[in-house]
Design an enzyme around this catalytic site. Structure first.
Site, PDB file in Angstrom:
ATOM      1  N   SER A 143       0.846  -1.185   0.000  1.00  0.00           N
ATOM      2  CA  SER A 143       0.000   0.000   0.000  1.00  0.00           C
ATOM      3  C   SER A 143       0.885   1.239   0.000  1.00  0.00           C
ATOM      4  CB  SER A 143      -0.953  -0.037   1.208  1.00  0.00           C
ATOM      5  OG  SER A 143      -1.878   1.020   1.159  1.00  0.00           O
ATOM      6  N   ASP A 168      -4.152  -5.031   6.212  1.00  0.00           N
ATOM      7  CA  ASP A 168      -4.562  -5.874   5.088  1.00  0.00           C
ATOM      8  C   ASP A 168      -3.403  -6.798   4.707  1.00  0.00           C
ATOM      9  OD1 ASP A 168      -6.104  -6.930   3.047  1.00  0.00           O
ATOM     10  OD2 ASP A 168      -5.586  -5.349   1.624  1.00  0.00           O
ATOM     11  N   HIS A 224      -2.996  -1.022  -3.136  1.00  0.00           N
ATOM     12  CA  HIS A 224      -4.220  -0.305  -2.809  1.00  0.00           C
ATOM     13  C   HIS A 224      -4.356   0.942  -3.680  1.00  0.00           C
ATOM     14  CE1 HIS A 224      -4.384  -2.102   1.545  1.00  0.00           C
ATOM     15  NE2 HIS A 224      -4.827  -2.944   0.629  1.00  0.00           N
TER      16      HIS A 224
END
Length: 225
Positions: free
Chosen positions: A12, A130, A39
């Site tokens: 990310s 995540d 992301h």
């Protein structure tokens, strides 16, 4: 001996630079396919072209139903979860997981369920958690797991949460070399079929609450959100 031939990478914040660093160290004849989730939300993404200029492997946005092959990089397109189904990649516009779509956990869970010990899961820089549950699924199914050293990461949240499920915690500079070792079957004591446990229930509640670690990246961040 099971050959590891599928690399699943999740990242990310700061992930663009981290990914470019990793792929720059991989050979043109890599004997594995690479699937990447960054992301990006629903925003446009030029990540494949950025990776194409960083290393010798061709990178593309994954297409629904295509068969993956070694030596290629498949990037989750905006606003679609990327999952593995048999020998094919699928795109799913499902609910967000961990506030993200595409999210890392769906890719990791599906790869673990479909390929077990063939998978190498990698978590790079990013906020929050995540990928941690998905990395645990890969490890449970006999796959190899690598996490970027949180001290080396632009954003340490994701690496810190994933670290309990890591076989290797490495600085960014050491990741490409370790991937090559695992694909070639070197320095890996868990590559036999006998070492892989049964894995018929890896679908986890990826939205289960986890401890949140304060993680504020510096200004001027590059990469996903």
């Amino acid at each position: 001996m099971t050959r590891r031939d599928f690399i699943a990478i999740g990242t990310s914040s700061g992930g663009v630079d981290a990914l470019r660093a990793v792929v720059s160290g991989l050979p043109h004849d890599l004997r594995a396919a690479i699937a990447i989730v960054l992301h990006v939300g629903a925003h446009g993404s030029i990540l494949p072209s950025l990776l194409n200029t960083a290393g010798p492997l061709r990178a593309v946005h994954a297409e629904d139903g295509e068969t993956y092959s070694c030596g290629r990089i498949y990037v989750a397109p905006p606003d679609q979860h990327l999952i593995v189904e048999g020998s094919r990649l699928r795109l799913v516009h499902g609910a967000k997981e961990n506030f993200a779509r595409p999210a890392i956990d769906p890719l990791f869970r599906s790869a673990a369920a479909e390929m077990g010990p063939r998978v190498i899961g990698v978590i790079l820089t990013g906020l929050l958690d995540d990928g941690a549950a998905g990395l645990e699924a890969i490890q449970t199914c006999g796959g190899a797991t690598i996490v970027q050293d949180p001290a080396d990461a632009f954003a340490r949240g994701m690496p810190l949460h994933a670290s309990p499920f890591a076989d290797d915690i490495l600085p960014l500079a050491g990741l490409a070399g370790r991937l090559i070792e695992l694909i070639d079957g070197r320095s890996d004591a868990r590559t036999t079929d006998e070492a892989a446990p049964p894995c018929d229930a890896v679908e986890r509640d990826a939205t289960a609450p986890r401890v949140r670690v304060p993680d504020t990246p510096p200004s001027g961040a590059r990469g996903g959100g």
